[in-house]
Design an enzyme around this catalytic site. Sequence first.
Site, mmCIF file in Angstrom:
data_model
loop_
_atom_site.group_PDB
_atom_site.id
_atom_site.type_symbol
_atom_site.label_atom_id
_atom_site.label_comp_id
_atom_site.label_asym_id
_atom_site.label_seq_id
_atom_site.Cartn_x
_atom_site.Cartn_y
_atom_site.Cartn_z
ATOM 1 N N GLY A 27 0.780 -1.236 0.000
ATOM 2 C CA GLY A 27 0.000 0.000 0.000
ATOM 3 C C GLY A 27 0.808 1.281 0.000
ATOM 4 N N GLY A 29 3.360 1.939 -1.989
ATOM 5 C CA GLY A 29 3.997 2.189 -3.291
ATOM 6 C C GLY A 29 3.334 3.362 -4.001
ATOM 7 N N LEU A 31 0.825 3.553 -6.018
ATOM 8 C CA LEU A 31 -0.608 3.574 -6.291
ATOM 9 C C LEU A 31 -1.504 3.317 -5.083
ATOM 10 C CD1 LEU A 31 -0.484 1.591 -9.654
ATOM 11 C CD2 LEU A 31 -0.509 4.055 -9.311
ATOM 12 N N ASP A 52 1.189 -2.637 4.434
ATOM 13 C CA ASP A 52 2.552 -2.682 3.901
ATOM 14 C C ASP A 52 3.437 -3.259 4.999
ATOM 15 O OD1 ASP A 52 3.811 -0.785 1.289
ATOM 16 O OD2 ASP A 52 5.151 -1.911 2.603
ATOM 17 N N ARG A 54 6.184 -1.489 5.741
ATOM 18 C CA ARG A 54 6.870 -0.292 6.226
ATOM 19 C C ARG A 54 5.936 0.545 7.098
ATOM 20 N NH1 ARG A 54 8.398 2.966 1.498
ATOM 21 N NH2 ARG A 54 6.911 1.750 0.291
ATOM 22 N N TYR A 159 10.843 -8.830 -13.602
ATOM 23 C CA TYR A 159 9.538 -8.184 -13.383
ATOM 24 C C TYR A 159 8.529 -8.680 -14.427
ATOM 25 C CZ TYR A 159 6.280 -4.139 -13.247
ATOM 26 O OH TYR A 159 5.175 -3.313 -13.165
HETATM 27 C C1 AKB Z 1 8.020 0.175 -14.663
HETATM 28 O O1 AKB Z 1 8.491 1.080 -15.361
HETATM 29 O O2 AKB Z 1 8.671 -0.798 -14.273
HETATM 30 C C2 AKB Z 1 6.556 0.232 -14.322
HETATM 31 C C3 AKB Z 1 5.749 -0.458 -15.351
HETATM 32 C C4 AKB Z 1 5.542 0.132 -16.669
HETATM 33 O O3 AKB Z 1 5.250 -1.518 -15.092
HETATM 34 N N1 AKB Z 1 6.145 1.608 -14.194
#
Ligand code: AKB
Length: 332
Positions: A27, A29, A31, A52, A54, A159
């Site tokens: 929470g 981050g 957004l 979160d 933190r 990611y």
């Molecule tokens: C990133 O840049 O890693 C993010 C995304 C586009 O998922 N903002």
Amino acid sequence: RQIPADANFYSSSFSGTDQPRVLITGGLGQLGVGLANFLRKRFGKDNVILSDIRKPPDHIFHGGPFIYSDILDYKNLREIVVNNRITWLFHYSALLSAIGEANVSLARAVNITGLHNVLDVAAEHNLRLFVPSTIGAFGPTSPRNPTPDICIQRPRTIYGVSKVHAELMGEYYHYRYGLDFRCLRYPGIISADSQPGGGTTDYAVQIFHDAVKNGKFECNLKSSTRLPMMYIDDCLRATLEVMEAPAESLSMRTYNVNAMSFTPEDLAQELLKHIPEFQITYNVDSVRQAIADSWPMNFDDSNARKDWGWKHDFDLPELVTTMLNFHGSDTR
Ligand code: AKB
């Protein structure tokens, strides 16, 4: 953990007319706080719990319920869901693209193991689950201009790999166990009062701060790097809209959503209309540039528009005016 073999076991007992009890993970981050404020207006302050690992600043504590939750600790997550009678879960914990490359094992733990815990707790407790995906779930072999919902996805970042995994696992749990999984692939999100951390699209947030404060900005991507982007208000509205959409309107469980697409040069030109002395220079970060070069340039979100009526409000001119107003600049 009890994941039954019977696909009907989790047939939904949640009716769309009940007021949801919401938990937001990750929470603190970019957004989470904006989403909590947005959902609290609709569902009531006490029905939306931000969490979160933190400690939050005081004003966040005063805005509504905040609790500690560690998505890597399954029992902790389950206790929170049970004790707070959670019915909707928004799972925002993740390491973003650039920082993930610098911390692959942590990104793997948070983005993949954490997701497994969230999926299991959501399936066990019949939650409606939102997991954000991203333009980063595509890679160099995907069609880039535009990128449709269904196409080859071979991302080259941890990611991106973890987000493709999340899309597939969520959809699998939906078909196998009836989990009410909903997922949007976000473009780069631009917000005024919260900072992203460790992303490839972060430049498009930082540029406003530096333009207003110093009249100049050093960009870590090439001037011609085109990426899909969205203002946070559109992002939060899209998220609520897909969560409230009747299940029968969803022909898929993972949708692209889009608003605009621009390069750093386009953004600088738009800023110059408001801040004539603004200067942009380029000092390319090779890791971020390689990531951006493998991502969509334009996003095809026609399925979201067709199925549940997605429509963005902010294009580049409105984005720039709104961001500059927030940062207190004299917009001419
Ligand atoms: C990133 O840049 O890693 C993010 C995304 C586009 O998922 N903002």
